[in-house]
Design a protein around this motif. Structure first.
Motif, mmCIF file in Angstrom:
data_model
loop_
_atom_site.group_PDB
_atom_site.id
_atom_site.type_symbol
_atom_site.label_atom_id
_atom_site.label_comp_id
_atom_site.label_asym_id
_atom_site.label_seq_id
_atom_site.Cartn_x
_atom_site.Cartn_y
_atom_site.Cartn_z
ATOM 1 N N ASN A 18 55.462 64.340 -43.734
ATOM 2 C CA ASN A 18 56.059 63.856 -44.987
ATOM 3 C C ASN A 18 57.500 63.398 -44.801
ATOM 4 N N LEU A 19 57.885 63.063 -43.575
ATOM 5 C CA LEU A 19 59.267 62.668 -43.280
ATOM 6 C C LEU A 19 59.377 61.149 -43.361
ATOM 7 N N TRP A 20 59.816 60.644 -44.504
ATOM 8 C CA TRP A 20 60.066 59.213 -44.701
ATOM 9 C C TRP A 20 61.511 58.902 -44.339
ATOM 10 N N VAL A 21 61.754 57.645 -44.000
ATOM 11 C CA VAL A 21 63.091 57.212 -43.597
ATOM 12 C C VAL A 21 63.429 55.926 -44.344
ATOM 13 N N GLU A 22 64.611 55.906 -44.918
ATOM 14 C CA GLU A 22 65.138 54.689 -45.543
ATOM 15 C C GLU A 22 66.097 54.034 -44.555
ATOM 16 N N ARG A 23 65.710 52.895 -44.031
ATOM 17 C CA ARG A 23 66.477 52.213 -42.991
ATOM 18 C C ARG A 23 67.267 51.057 -43.615
ATOM 19 N N THR A 24 68.552 50.993 -43.280
ATOM 20 C CA THR A 24 69.431 49.915 -43.754
ATOM 21 C C THR A 24 69.996 49.189 -42.546
ATOM 22 N N VAL A 25 69.844 47.872 -42.529
ATOM 23 C CA VAL A 25 70.357 47.026 -41.449
ATOM 24 C C VAL A 25 71.475 46.169 -42.015
ATOM 25 N N THR A 49 60.299 57.118 -32.694
ATOM 26 C CA THR A 49 60.903 58.216 -31.945
ATOM 27 C C THR A 49 60.354 58.284 -30.531
ATOM 28 N N MET A 50 59.039 58.115 -30.372
ATOM 29 C CA MET A 50 58.449 58.136 -29.038
ATOM 30 C C MET A 50 58.909 56.937 -28.206
ATOM 31 N N ASP A 74 70.077 44.786 -45.593
ATOM 32 C CA ASP A 74 68.637 44.833 -45.825
ATOM 33 C C ASP A 74 68.176 46.283 -45.738
ATOM 34 N N THR A 75 67.503 46.774 -46.775
ATOM 35 C CA THR A 75 67.037 48.152 -46.845
ATOM 36 C C THR A 75 65.517 48.169 -46.993
ATOM 37 N N PHE A 76 64.859 49.001 -46.215
ATOM 38 C CA PHE A 76 63.405 49.128 -46.284
ATOM 39 C C PHE A 76 63.027 50.550 -45.902
ATOM 40 N N GLU A 77 61.780 50.918 -46.207
ATOM 41 C CA GLU A 77 61.281 52.268 -45.953
ATOM 42 C C GLU A 77 60.375 52.277 -44.726
ATOM 43 N N ILE A 78 60.391 53.402 -44.012
ATOM 44 C CA ILE A 78 59.568 53.604 -42.824
ATOM 45 C C ILE A 78 58.688 54.814 -43.068
ATOM 46 N N THR A 79 57.399 54.661 -42.852
ATOM 47 C CA THR A 79 56.447 55.741 -43.081
ATOM 48 C C THR A 79 56.610 56.823 -42.014
ATOM 49 N N PRO A 80 56.093 58.029 -42.262
ATOM 50 C CA PRO A 80 56.179 59.080 -41.235
ATOM 51 C C PRO A 80 55.521 58.694 -39.918
ATOM 52 N N LEU A 81 54.378 57.978 -39.969
ATOM 53 C CA LEU A 81 53.730 57.558 -38.727
ATOM 54 C C LEU A 81 54.585 56.544 -37.972
ATOM 55 N N GLU A 82 55.149 55.572 -38.671
ATOM 56 C CA GLU A 82 56.017 54.598 -38.016
ATOM 57 C C GLU A 82 57.267 55.266 -37.452
ATOM 58 N N VAL A 85 77.873 42.601 -30.457
ATOM 59 C CA VAL A 85 76.874 43.028 -31.434
ATOM 60 C C VAL A 85 77.349 42.613 -32.816
ATOM 61 N N GLN A 86 76.380 42.290 -33.677
ATOM 62 C CA GLN A 86 76.682 41.870 -35.042
ATOM 63 C C GLN A 86 75.794 42.562 -36.070
ATOM 64 N N ARG A 87 74.731 43.242 -35.617
ATOM 65 C CA ARG A 87 73.811 43.928 -36.510
ATOM 66 C C ARG A 87 73.875 45.423 -36.232
ATOM 67 N N PHE A 88 73.856 46.208 -37.315
ATOM 68 C CA PHE A 88 73.977 47.660 -37.234
ATOM 69 C C PHE A 88 72.962 48.281 -38.191
ATOM 70 N N SER A 89 72.588 49.514 -37.896
ATOM 71 C CA SER A 89 71.598 50.192 -38.732
ATOM 72 C C SER A 89 71.975 51.649 -38.902
ATOM 73 N N PHE A 90 71.526 52.214 -40.003
ATOM 74 C CA PHE A 90 71.631 53.650 -40.240
ATOM 75 C C PHE A 90 70.444 54.057 -41.099
ATOM 76 N N SER A 91 70.047 55.314 -40.986
ATOM 77 C CA SER A 91 68.844 55.806 -41.649
ATOM 78 C C SER A 91 69.188 56.983 -42.542
ATOM 79 N N ARG A 92 68.423 57.088 -43.607
ATOM 80 C CA ARG A 92 68.563 58.203 -44.542
ATOM 81 C C ARG A 92 67.190 58.828 -44.758
#
Length: 795
Positions: free
Chosen positions: A387-394, A427-428, A414-422, A365-372
């Motif tokens: 209203n639960l947004w997530v800031e994802r960093t890869v 999660t599902m 690379d950092t981007f935001e994920i909407t509550p619906l996404e 593996v060479q790519r990793f992610s964590f969420s805030r």
């Protein structure tokens, strides 16, 4: 001389290096004796045009001298200043000269860092500096120096028991070798293998060591490609069938270990070194570390703080400001990251065993992610998912894991935001993937434990903490949310979420059916609770979102058979097990009504009844252990009793074709709790008690009263001691001793009835006579003279 710490001396001697460069640059390319080489080179332009020999010798000497303690930061800066001025002022040598100056300056920087770290106890910093040097030598194509530091790195890993990283370090050396019998040049030789004279011999030796290191590090998948190369070599080129046989056995063991051995999955951690207080090679940089076996975030954070005791641990994942970056202090930012598995193309659209996929989840593996998680506005107390947004960093590292180090710097973030619906859709998808993986794993392996599957099912069908899919319905399936999110992307995500909820029902149904077949009797109430919750959930979901069918690879359920442990048939009985039940006798019971514990014991997979001859032999051995001396009639009775109640089975790897195969899988459960050590000590007989008052019983339950011959073991009575009165008439000393012993015996506590025999023996033991002072001991007979006896003539 230039390395002597005198500034004026250095300023005067460093320009000599430029003169040496010029001398080699303008030297003739071909030397012809008897001709004017200077005139020929000038006319035809056949000058050398480089100073490669000077550069080679300069790098070699700097590596040895700076590692030995010469040179410092001032010399590096002064060398760059003086040599840059001379090279820039020379039109012909400007380009090559500046490249040489830059290379030597970087080399001195790496060597000074290595020298400052090499004396420390922290071997991880030494590994980092060693990797910087070997990568530098690889860039400038200095193979001998590159191999030298590769061996140093391998030795450091072996000292730390990092066998996987040591194997990858040696593998870099093999890439410089060929599968040929060409003589090995001096630049590619390895000091550890002085007998290897050709490319092939050294490469084979290195491959053998690498395979052994991979085996110790439990990285069997990485050794498969090496085994295949060696097998092809010995099968098609060298025809060494002895070595080929050993390699095929090794390869078979590798495949067997992959499928059967348990390996801990390492965790990965992101570490940010902020502040100018850290060493230059980690200063204001971010790394991804591969944790050790069973190492978690708290343990890893403690280990990093031990390496940098002055560092302060940051408690937030927000990017640091300029105050922290430019500070002279040390700040550590540590958090766990999840590896992003990159599935191999050959695995696509195929059902792969979970034991194989487990390796690729955390390796290669060479790519990793964590969420805030964060919230953009005030949260709704009734439902927080809306209203639960997530800031994802890869993160993308410089090299894949595992490699020559247990950590690599991050080259891309690379950092981007994920909407509550996404976030709800992700999660599902993750939950359904876990359910599918668990179902397929139980399909592939019927002996897999059902505990993990039970916890996973319970977290979905009975989500008492997070609320389950009901929260998603309240947050995203309302009319207000649909009116506020009318874009095509949002509408597609809404429909995708509904489909995922509907697709979860068949996955849960298959999982619950597997759980029902494999669950233990003691967990039946837990399973009944799962079925009850799933029934309500299934009816509600199918009514709202329709009925979905599961994927083909999870439809079939593994064949799980419950087979009770059966006792071996007795030699005196010809009825089968169902016939015994019909007549009212329990299969595992003895004639006396007591259940035979041997029949309840978990046996091996293949069980074969006892042969006739072996049965007789075992009967005789058990009779010998049970009865010491018996008469003819009692021996016959005990043999019949033992033969009726005790059955012994032979365990064999090959089943008898004439006998049915019985597969036994029940777990052995103790029928009563184990006794404590205190109870064990209290149950032991007292010292001096050699025989119990209760008669022993035979294994069949018959009393030992029928074994009359056991009375022959009673020892004869001891001789009677003298009376106290008689002893008093002999002498005053003996009378006094006798009265004293009688007084001591009278004060002893009374024994129980079970110890009467031992007390009787103690009382009947006579007293030893006291020594008489008046009598003198008899004279010792004289020792005969050996010389006289030898000279005496024989009769």
């Amino acid at each position: 001389m230039t390395l002597i710490p005198e500034r004026d001396l250095r300023r005067a001697t460093i320009p000599i290096f430029f003169d040496m460069m010029q001398c080699e640059f303008y030297s003739p390319k071909y030397y012809i004796p008897g001709y004017d080489n200077h005139r020929t080179n000038t006319v035809y332009g056949s000058i050398r045009g480089n100073f490669n020999e000077f550069e080679h010798e300069m790098i070699t000497q700097l590596d040895a001298l700076i590692e030995g303690g010469r040179g410092d930061e001032e010399y590096k800066n002064l060398f760059y200043e003086i040599m840059s001025q001379h090279c820039e002022s020379h039109a012909t040598m400007k380009e090559q000269g500046m490249r040489f100056v830059t290379v030597v300056t970087h080399l001195m920087e790496y060597l000074l860092e290595y020298r400052s770290i090499v004396q420390e106890e922290n071997k991880e910093n030494r590994m980092s500096c060693t990797v910087n040097l070997l990568e530098f030598y690889n860039e400038i194509n200095r193979k001998e120096m590159y191999i030298r530091y590769l061996n140093k790195l391998c030795d450091l890993h072996l000292e730390c028991q990092n066998y996987t990283e040591a194997a990858f370090a040696l593998q870099l050396h093999t890439k410089l070798l060929k599968w040929s019998n060409d003589p090995l040049p001096q630049l590619l030789r390895n000091e550890k293998y002085p007998k290897c004279e050709t490319h092939r011999s050294l490469k084979v030796q290195l491959y053998d060591d690498i395979i052994n290191y991979f085996d110790k590090g439990k990285m069997w998948e990485a050794s498969l490609s090496l085994c295949k190369e060696l097998i092809h070599l010995h099968d098609s080129e060298t025809y060494d069938y002895n070595a080929l046989a050993e390699l095929l056995q090794k390869q078979a063991n590798v495949y067997d270990n992959i499928m059967k051995q348990m390996r801990p999955e390492p965790e990965y951690f992101r570490v940010g070194f902020y502040g100018k207080g850290f060493p230059a090679f980690v200063q204001n940089k971010v790394f991804v570390y591969r944790g050790k076996e069973y190492e978690r975030l708290d343990e890893f954070s403690g280990r990093m703080q031990n390496v940098f005791p002055k560092a302060q641990l940051m408690t937030k994942l927000t990017p640091p400001g300029d105050e922290i970056m430019k500070s002279t202090n040390q700040y550590l930012q540590i958090n766990k990251v999840d590896p992003l598995m990159e599935l191999k193309p050959e695995f696509a659209n195929r059902t792969i065993h979970h034991q194989i996929l487990k390796y690729y989840k955390v390796n290669e593996v060479q790519r990793f992610s964590f969420s805030r998680p964060f919230r953009k506005k005030e949260s709704d107390s009734e439902n927080e998912f809306a209203n639960l947004w997530v800031e994802r960093t890869v993160l993308t590292t410089h090299q894949p894991f595992p490699g020559i180090l247990r950590w690599f710097p991050v080259k891309l973030s690379d950092t981007f935001e994920i909407t509550p619906l996404e976030n709800a859709v992700e999660t599902m998808e993750l939950t359904n993937a876990k359910l599918k993986e668990a179902n397929v794993a139980h399909k592939m392996d019927a002996h897999l434990s059902v505990n993990h599957l039970g916890m996973l099912l319970n977290g979905v069908v009975d989500a008492a903490v997070m609320g389950g899919i009901a929260n998603y319905e309240k947050a995203f399936f309302s009319e207000d949310f649909a009116a506020a999110n009318t874009s095509e992307k949002d509408q597609a995500n809404l429909q995708k979420l509904k489909n995922l909820i509907a697709e979860q029902i068949p996955l849960l149904e298959v999982g619950i059916r597997i759980h029902k077949l494999k669950v233990h009797e003691t967990l039946k109430p837990f399973h009944d609770r799962l079925e009850e919750c799933f029934s309500r959930m299934k009816s509600a979901v199918e009514t709202k979102y329709g009925i979905k069918s599961p994927e083909p690879e999870v439809i079939s359920i593994p064949s799980v058979r419950r087979i009770q442990t059966l006792p071996a048939e007795s030699s005196h009985s010809t009825k089968s097990l169902p016939d015994l039940k019909n007549v009212g006798i329990e299969p595992n019971a003895t004639p006396n009504g007591t259940k035979n514990s041997t029949a309840n014991r978990v046996q091996s997979v293949f069980v074969k009844p006892l042969a006739a001859n072996a049965s007789k032999t075992l009967k005789k051995s058990r009779e010998t252990l049970t009865l010491r001396r018996t008469s003819t009639s009692s021996t016959t009775a005990s043999q019949e009793s033992v033969a009726t109640t005790h059955q012994t089975v032979w365990y064999d790897g090959k089943p008898d074709p004439g006998q049915p195969i019985i597969e036994l899988k029940e777990q052995l459960i103790s029928q009563r709790p184990r006794r404590s050590e205190c109870e064990k000590r209290l149950s032991r007989p007292m010292s001096g008690v050699f025989r119990s008052s209760t008669p022993p019983t035979t294994p069949g339950g018959a009393s030992s009263q029928s074994l009359n011959s056991l009375d022959e073991d009673i020892p004869p009575p001891l001789p009677q001691k003298q009376n106290v009165v008689e002893a008093s008439n002999s002498s005053p000393e003996i009378a006094a001793a006798a009265s004293a012993s009688a007084a001591v015996i009278s004060t002893l506590p009374r024994r129980t009835s079970s110890n009467t025999n031992a007390l009787t023996r103690a009382k009947s033991k006579p007293l030893p006579p006291l020594p008489v002072k008046d009598k003198t001991p008899p004279a010792v007979p004289k020792k005969p003279n050996r010389l006289q006896s030898d000279n005496k003539p024989a009769n």
